[in-house]
Design an enzyme around this catalytic site. Structure first.
Site, short mmCIF file in Angstrom:
data_model
loop_
_atom_site.label_atom_id
_atom_site.label_comp_id
_atom_site.label_asym_id
_atom_site.label_seq_id
_atom_site.Cartn_x
_atom_site.Cartn_y
_atom_site.Cartn_z
N SER A 142 0.86 -1.20 0.00
CA SER A 142 0.00 0.00 0.00
C SER A 142 0.88 1.24 0.00
O SER A 142 2.01 1.20 0.52
CB SER A 142 -0.87 0.02 1.26
N TYR A 155 -2.36 -0.56 10.29
CA TYR A 155 -2.39 -0.97 8.88
C TYR A 155 -1.06 -0.62 8.19
O TYR A 155 -0.46 -1.48 7.51
CB TYR A 155 -3.55 -0.26 8.19
N1 LIG Z 1 -8.45 -0.39 -2.22
C1 LIG Z 1 -7.38 0.35 -2.01
O1 LIG Z 1 -7.36 1.58 -2.27
C2 LIG Z 1 -6.14 -0.28 -1.44
C3 LIG Z 1 -5.05 0.58 -1.17
C4 LIG Z 1 -3.88 0.01 -0.70
C5 LIG Z 1 -3.79 -1.34 -0.50
N2 LIG Z 1 -4.85 -2.15 -0.73
C6 LIG Z 1 -4.71 -3.59 -0.48
O2 LIG Z 1 -5.29 -4.33 -1.51
C7 LIG Z 1 -5.65 -5.62 -1.02
C8 LIG Z 1 -7.05 -5.95 -1.50
O3 LIG Z 1 -7.96 -5.06 -0.89
P1 LIG Z 1 -9.24 -4.46 -1.66
O4 LIG Z 1 -9.07 -3.00 -1.68
O5 LIG Z 1 -9.45 -5.19 -2.90
O6 LIG Z 1 -10.40 -4.74 -0.58
P2 LIG Z 1 -11.47 -5.93 -0.48
O7 LIG Z 1 -12.40 -5.88 -1.63
O8 LIG Z 1 -12.00 -5.83 0.90
O9 LIG Z 1 -10.59 -7.23 -0.65
C9 LIG Z 1 -9.94 -7.88 0.42
C10 LIG Z 1 -9.83 -9.34 0.07
O10 LIG Z 1 -9.11 -10.00 1.13
C11 LIG Z 1 -9.88 -11.12 1.55
N3 LIG Z 1 -9.63 -11.40 2.94
C12 LIG Z 1 -9.70 -10.53 4.00
N4 LIG Z 1 -9.47 -11.19 5.15
C13 LIG Z 1 -9.26 -12.50 4.82
C14 LIG Z 1 -9.00 -13.67 5.56
N5 LIG Z 1 -8.92 -13.64 6.91
N6 LIG Z 1 -8.83 -14.84 4.92
C15 LIG Z 1 -8.93 -14.89 3.57
N7 LIG Z 1 -9.18 -13.81 2.80
C16 LIG Z 1 -9.35 -12.63 3.43
C17 LIG Z 1 -11.33 -10.70 1.30
O11 LIG Z 1 -12.16 -11.84 1.13
P3 LIG Z 1 -13.22 -12.41 2.19
O12 LIG Z 1 -13.81 -11.24 2.91
O13 LIG Z 1 -14.19 -13.14 1.33
O14 LIG Z 1 -12.42 -13.31 3.07
C18 LIG Z 1 -11.19 -9.99 -0.04
O15 LIG Z 1 -11.18 -10.92 -1.10
C19 LIG Z 1 -5.51 -5.56 0.49
O16 LIG Z 1 -4.30 -6.18 0.89
C20 LIG Z 1 -5.43 -4.07 0.77
O17 LIG Z 1 -4.73 -3.77 1.95
C21 LIG Z 1 -6.03 -1.65 -1.20
#
Ligand SMILES: NC(=O)c1ccc[n+]([C@@H]2O[C@H](COP(=O)([O-])OP(=O)(O)OC[C@H]3O[C@@H](n4cnc5c(N)ncnc54)[C@H](OP(=O)(O)O)[C@@H]3O)[C@@H](O)[C@H]2O)c1
Length: 262
Positions: A142, A155
């Site tokens: 991130s 985080y």
């Molecule tokens: N969106 C942004 O702007 C942003 C910015 C910086 C970094 N990121 C990073 O990008 C990655 C994806 O996030 P996203 O933005 O796409 O959000 P998201 O839609 O909430 O995706 C998170 C994913 O992680 C899975 N997950 C969470 N806890 C889990 C667990 N205990 N076991 C297995 N799977 C788990 C969730 O699936 P389930 O809930 O079905 O388990 C979901 O598929 C994350 O690492 C996040 O920190 C995102």
């Protein structure tokens, strides 16, 4: 030499929504067989159906990756059922928007479990196979890892740990004679569920969120070119570069910005 994902087996953790689902579809459309995993089976099934339109051998597993004792067994199963993993995408993660004064140790540790310890366990379990197959490891970190936003200490620290691990790992692998490449992806603000999950303060982000598909081509290009680290959007690169000559001044700016939004 460029790296193509066509014909490769790719495991994307957290493939049930957001960035993981978009990347999984991008890899499948590019000719890879893709495995996805997460906790929500219904969401996984919906993504899997789209993956199989491109890559019929794609698979999904329902697993809670925060259960650290189960990660090695899951790794062995996924590796076996996918036929050997070439590309591991450590994407599963959770936010934690809460100021330090309101954090407890167990909350901090739960964030570290899914955002840092779990991908490390998965990586170490799959590493012998990845080395044998000259594989690739993509760690979804991130921008928070690089500039520690207000109210995101737990985080940001979990992502900074993943980034530091990635840097050291890349060096160790290269020194050890392996051609495995490690990649870090730093999303900025991408429009996903991450900003609407319960048990978090409201997001302070005041820039326009990118649609989730915006991350797919940059990551495919990163893999192809062998680029260690990317920012999506790219302009975050300059913000981070401007921080390091004077971190104190950067933090003063963060304080002023956070106060202006209070
Ligand atoms: N969106 C942004 O702007 C942003 C910015 C910086 C970094 N990121 C990073 O990008 C990655 C994806 O996030 P996203 O933005 O796409 O959000 P998201 O839609 O909430 O995706 C998170 C994913 O992680 C899975 N997950 C969470 N806890 C889990 C667990 N205990 N076991 C297995 N799977 C788990 C969730 O699936 P389930 O809930 O079905 O388990 C979901 O598929 C994350 O690492 C996040 O920190 C995102």
């Amino acid at each position: 030499m460029t790296y193509a994902v066509a014909g490769k087996n790719v495991l994307v953790t957290g493939g049930s929504s957001g960035i993981g689902a978009a990347l999984a579809e991008g890899f499948a459309a590019a000719g890879a067989t893709v495995g996805i995993c997460a906790r929500r089976t219904d969401r996984l099934d919906a993504v899997l159906a789209r993956l199989r339109d491109h890559a019929p051998g794609s698979r999904a597993w329902t697993v809670d990756l925060a259960d650290l004792d189960g990660v090695a067994d899951f790794a062995a199963r996924a590796d076996d059922e996918l036929g050997g993993i070439d590309v591991l995408v450590n994407n599963a993660g959770i936010p934690k928007r809460r100021r330090v004064q309101d954090l407890t140790p167990d909350v901090v540790e739960s964030v570290m479990a899914i955002n840092y310890f779990s991908p490390i366990r998965l990586t170490l379990a799959l590493l012998p196979g990845l080395i044998e197959r000259s594989g690739r490891i993509v760690n979804i970190s991130s921008v928070a890892a690089r500039f520690s936003p207000p109210s995101e200490a737990a985080y940001a620290a979990s992502k900074a740990a993943l980034t530091a691990w990635s840097e050291s790992m890349q060096v160790d692998l290269a020194v050890g004679g392996s051609d495995v490449r490690v990649h870090v992806v730093n999303p900025g603000v991408i429009d996903t569920d991450l900003f609407h999950l319960p048990d978090n303060d409201a997001s302070m982000a005041d820039i326009e969120a990118l649609p989730v598909d915006a991350i797919v081509q940059p990551v495919l290009d990163q893999l192809a070119a062998g680029t260690f680290e990317i920012y999506v959007p790219e302009w975050f690169t300059d913000i981070v570069a401007n921080k390091f000559p004077d971190t104190g001044a950067f933090l003063e700016g963060s304080i002023a910005w956070a106060k202006s939004k209070a």
